[in-house]
Design an enzyme around this catalytic site. Structure first.
Site, PDB file in Angstrom:
ATOM      1  N   ASP A 149     -23.849  28.903   3.745  1.00 33.13           N
ATOM      2  CA  ASP A 149     -24.548  29.310   4.969  1.00 33.13           C
ATOM      3  C   ASP A 149     -25.948  29.805   4.612  1.00 33.13           C
ATOM      4  O   ASP A 149     -26.360  29.752   3.466  1.00 33.13           O
ATOM      5  CB  ASP A 149     -23.749  30.407   5.673  1.00 33.13           C
ATOM      6  CG  ASP A 149     -23.698  31.682   4.839  1.00 33.13           C
ATOM      7  OD1 ASP A 149     -23.388  31.580   3.637  1.00 33.13           O
ATOM      8  OD2 ASP A 149     -24.002  32.774   5.356  1.00 33.13           O
ATOM      9  N   HIS A 461     -19.021  22.512   0.738  1.00 34.04           N
ATOM     10  CA  HIS A 461     -19.353  23.175   2.007  1.00 34.04           C
ATOM     11  C   HIS A 461     -20.697  23.865   1.796  1.00 34.04           C
ATOM     12  O   HIS A 461     -20.776  24.999   1.345  1.00 34.04           O
ATOM     13  CB  HIS A 461     -18.268  24.191   2.358  1.00 34.04           C
ATOM     14  CG  HIS A 461     -18.502  24.875   3.672  1.00 34.04           C
ATOM     15  ND1 HIS A 461     -18.028  24.389   4.865  1.00 34.04           N
ATOM     16  CD2 HIS A 461     -19.172  26.008   3.988  1.00 34.04           C
ATOM     17  CE1 HIS A 461     -18.389  25.183   5.852  1.00 34.04           C
ATOM     18  NE2 HIS A 461     -19.089  26.185   5.348  1.00 34.04           N
ATOM     19  N   ASP A 507     -12.050  18.139  -1.509  1.00 35.55           N
ATOM     20  CA  ASP A 507     -13.486  17.876  -1.679  1.00 35.55           C
ATOM     21  C   ASP A 507     -14.044  17.353  -0.360  1.00 35.55           C
ATOM     22  O   ASP A 507     -14.439  16.193  -0.256  1.00 35.55           O
ATOM     23  CB  ASP A 507     -13.721  16.886  -2.828  1.00 35.55           C
ATOM     24  CG  ASP A 507     -15.207  16.712  -3.131  1.00 35.55           C
ATOM     25  OD1 ASP A 507     -16.015  17.509  -2.613  1.00 35.55           O
ATOM     26  OD2 ASP A 507     -15.548  15.780  -3.883  1.00 35.55           O
ATOM     27  N   GLU A 516     -16.545  25.679  -0.862  1.00 37.64           N
ATOM     28  CA  GLU A 516     -17.879  26.224  -0.618  1.00 37.64           C
ATOM     29  C   GLU A 516     -18.556  26.482  -1.961  1.00 37.64           C
ATOM     30  O   GLU A 516     -17.904  26.489  -3.010  1.00 37.64           O
ATOM     31  CB  GLU A 516     -17.794  27.535   0.193  1.00 37.64           C
ATOM     32  CG  GLU A 516     -19.169  27.998   0.674  1.00 37.64           C
ATOM     33  CD  GLU A 516     -19.113  29.064   1.763  1.00 37.64           C
ATOM     34  OE1 GLU A 516     -18.008  29.524   2.091  1.00 37.64           O
ATOM     35  OE2 GLU A 516     -20.188  29.428   2.272  1.00 37.64           O
TER      36      GLU A 516
END
Ligand code: ZN
Length: 542
Positions: A149, A461, A507, A516
């Site tokens: 993020d 991710h 994956d 992530e």
């Protein structure tokens, strides 16, 4: 990527000359080691392997000893696996893990000169709003995006910097190469240049009373868009005790590291650290950070702050020599600390690093002799777990948590420190197995570092890797790895409940719970990589 997994699991980046070569073998038939000419050098007859509880595999670890530089093949009629043995073979991947942090930079352009095809404009440059008082707007720039993020979190950032700074202090030959970042060539090692990008941001996160804001994030995670397209306002979230303790410790450590290069910067950091310490002293009762209502970004809740206070007291004593910090550190150590923990949830291991390798004879009886004994005792645990595992991995079957790569690397750090104190080769060999794990010697036959290995993570991710329109993920980022302890419905639906813990991994981009990336997973891998890289001859003038 082939779907048929090899019966031979190796470090897919190869092995270092002078260090033992290990491979995991999933076959009861004899395996042969061949040289580049195809000649059989040795044949190994593995004992019938018991089932490894974490993976469900019948697997034996083969120690081939040290091999001279060259190309080899290992296997039997079920298949051969090629690998090479070279001096300084992990130099590129170790530096790529540091450079992976450059790709996480926020608030600046990543230019084509440095970022190549992954270049992008500056992101998150608008002033941030104070969550608690929206009339306050502050321009806070820089720092690294935390993970997949775009949030920026003080505690996890401080921990990441600390891994890098101790790697550099202890094994500079293993991690001081040039990284092709904007500061390259300024006379300061690039690993310190990169860490400074985060330190300058951490300094801006301090409030006027000395406490640190917990994080600078939006209210909700961004969709899978590029960072410069993410234009929702960012908020300075409320203060936190853990962030204040972690920042205090990290800045005091950094003040020592950067003093020879930039005295003014070092003084700025030490002043900030002392201010934070005074705030902690004035607020002895821990209050956990809670996400304010309406905020869904990372929580990073600590269960207490005595670990952070312990680390901070050690670093401030090392930085100033003042007895009051030593007394505080002694008291906090005697209250019980987990000295082999190096993640955001428990940072006491950094206090151990400070006492054992920096303070040394200045430590005194409690932080010296007693702490050393306690550290040696606690560092037996990852060793014991590694010995009990089919792949040599230092986790129990029930320890495959979200970001299991962190305890794997943290255990390796502890075993490396043990070796540095005792000279124990068996500890070092067990630590090396964790490095091999990260680079492919595991139940998934997967190199967890993007851009490396013959079978590596392709769909982490990670918002930029998904949104940039480029097939290959951003390189040099390490995946969190298998996790069956706390899973998203997507992962559960795909994997069900029969897959063993060490294989509980997807994956796939949506699987943040297993795949992530995070800055504070890259950084302990830098520490481990730098140690073995230095040991295998990197950075030496020949
Ligand atoms: Zn950004």
């Amino acid at each position: 990527m082939s779907t048929e997994l090899s019966v031979i699991r190796i470090n897919q980046e190869g092995y270092a000359e002078g260090l033992p070569v290990s491979a995991a073998v999933l076959s009861n038939e004899p395996v042969a080691l061949k040289n580049a000419a195809g000649e059989i050098l040795r044949v190994f007859c593995p004992d019938p392997a018991p089932v490894d509880p974490a993976s469900g595999d019948r697997v034996s670890l083969l120690n081939l000893g040290t091999l001279e530089a060259g190309d080899y093949e290992l296997g039997n009629e079920s298949g051969f696996r090629r690998f090479s043995v070279r001096p300084a073979v992990w130099d590129t991947v170790t530096h790529a893990l540091v450079r992976g942090l450059y790709f996480q930079r926020c608030g600046c352009e990543l230019s084509p000169v440095h970022a190549g095809i992954y270049s992008r404009p500056a992101c998150h440059t608008a002033p941030a709003l104070d969550w608690e008082d929206r009339s306050i707007r502050r321009r806070i720039t820089g720092g690294w995006h935390d993970a997949g993020d775009y949030g920026k979190y003080v505690g996890p950032g401080a921990v990441t910097v600390a891994h890098l700074l101790y790697a550099w202090k202890l094994f500079p030959q293993g991690c001081s190469g040039t990284l092709n970042i904007p500061e390259s060539g300024n006379g300061i090692p690039d690993i310190l240049n990169e860490a400074r990008y985060e330190l300058e941001w951490i300094l801006q996160m301090q409030r006027s009373d000395g406490a640190f804001h917990h994080k600078l994030t939006k209210a909700l995670f961004a969709p899978f868009i590029m960072p410069h397209d993410d234009r929702e306002p960012e908020y300075l979230m409320p203060l936190s005790f853990c962030a204040t303790g972690d920042a205090c410790a990290c800045l005091a450590l950094a003040a020592r590291v950067y003093r020879p290069f930039d005295e003014a910067f070092a003084n700025r950091m030490l002043l900030s650290a002392c201010h934070a310490w005074d705030w902690l002293q004035a607020h002895p009762d821990f209050v956990p950070f809670m996400n304010p209502e309406g905020v869904r970004t990372g929580w990073y809740r600590g269960h207490g702050d005595t670990d952070a206070r312990f680390w901070a007291a050690c670093e401030l004593f090392a930085a100033t020599g003042e007895a009051r910090y030593r007394e505080a550190a002694e008291k906090l150590f005697l209250s019980g600390q987990q000295l082999t923990q190096f993640g955001w949830a428990d940072v006491a291991g950094f206090g151990a690093l400070c006492c054992l390798f920096d303070l040394r004879e200045k430590s005194g009886d409690i932080l010296g002799t007693q702490l050393r004994e306690e550290f040696l005792r606690q560092s037996e645990e990852p060793y014991r777990l590694s010995r009990a595992s089919g792949y040599g991995t230092d986790l129990a079957p029930d320890q495959y948590v979200w970001g299991s790569i962190l305890p794997v690397m943290g255990g390796a750090m502890a075993m490396i420190m043990n070796t540095m104190l005792t000279g124990r080769q068996d500890m070092q060999d067990a630590a090396l197995l964790q490095w091999h794990y990260a680079l492919g010697m595991n139940a998934l036959d997967l190199c967890f570092i993007t851009g490396f290995g013959e079978r590596s993570v392709l769909h982490p991710h990670h918002r930029p890797s998904e949104a940039d329109g480029i097939d290959a993920p951003v390189p040099g980022l390490i995946s969190g790895g298998p996790n069956n302890r706390f899973c998203f419905p997507h992962t559960k639906e795909k994997l069900g409940d029969k897959i063993p813990p060490a294989k509980y991994f997807l994956d796939e981009t949506p699987s943040a719970d297993t795949n992530e990336i995070a800055i504070y997973w890259n950084s302990p891998a830098v520490f481990v990589g730098a140690y073995f890289n230095a040991l295998s001859g990197a950075g030496r003038k020949t």
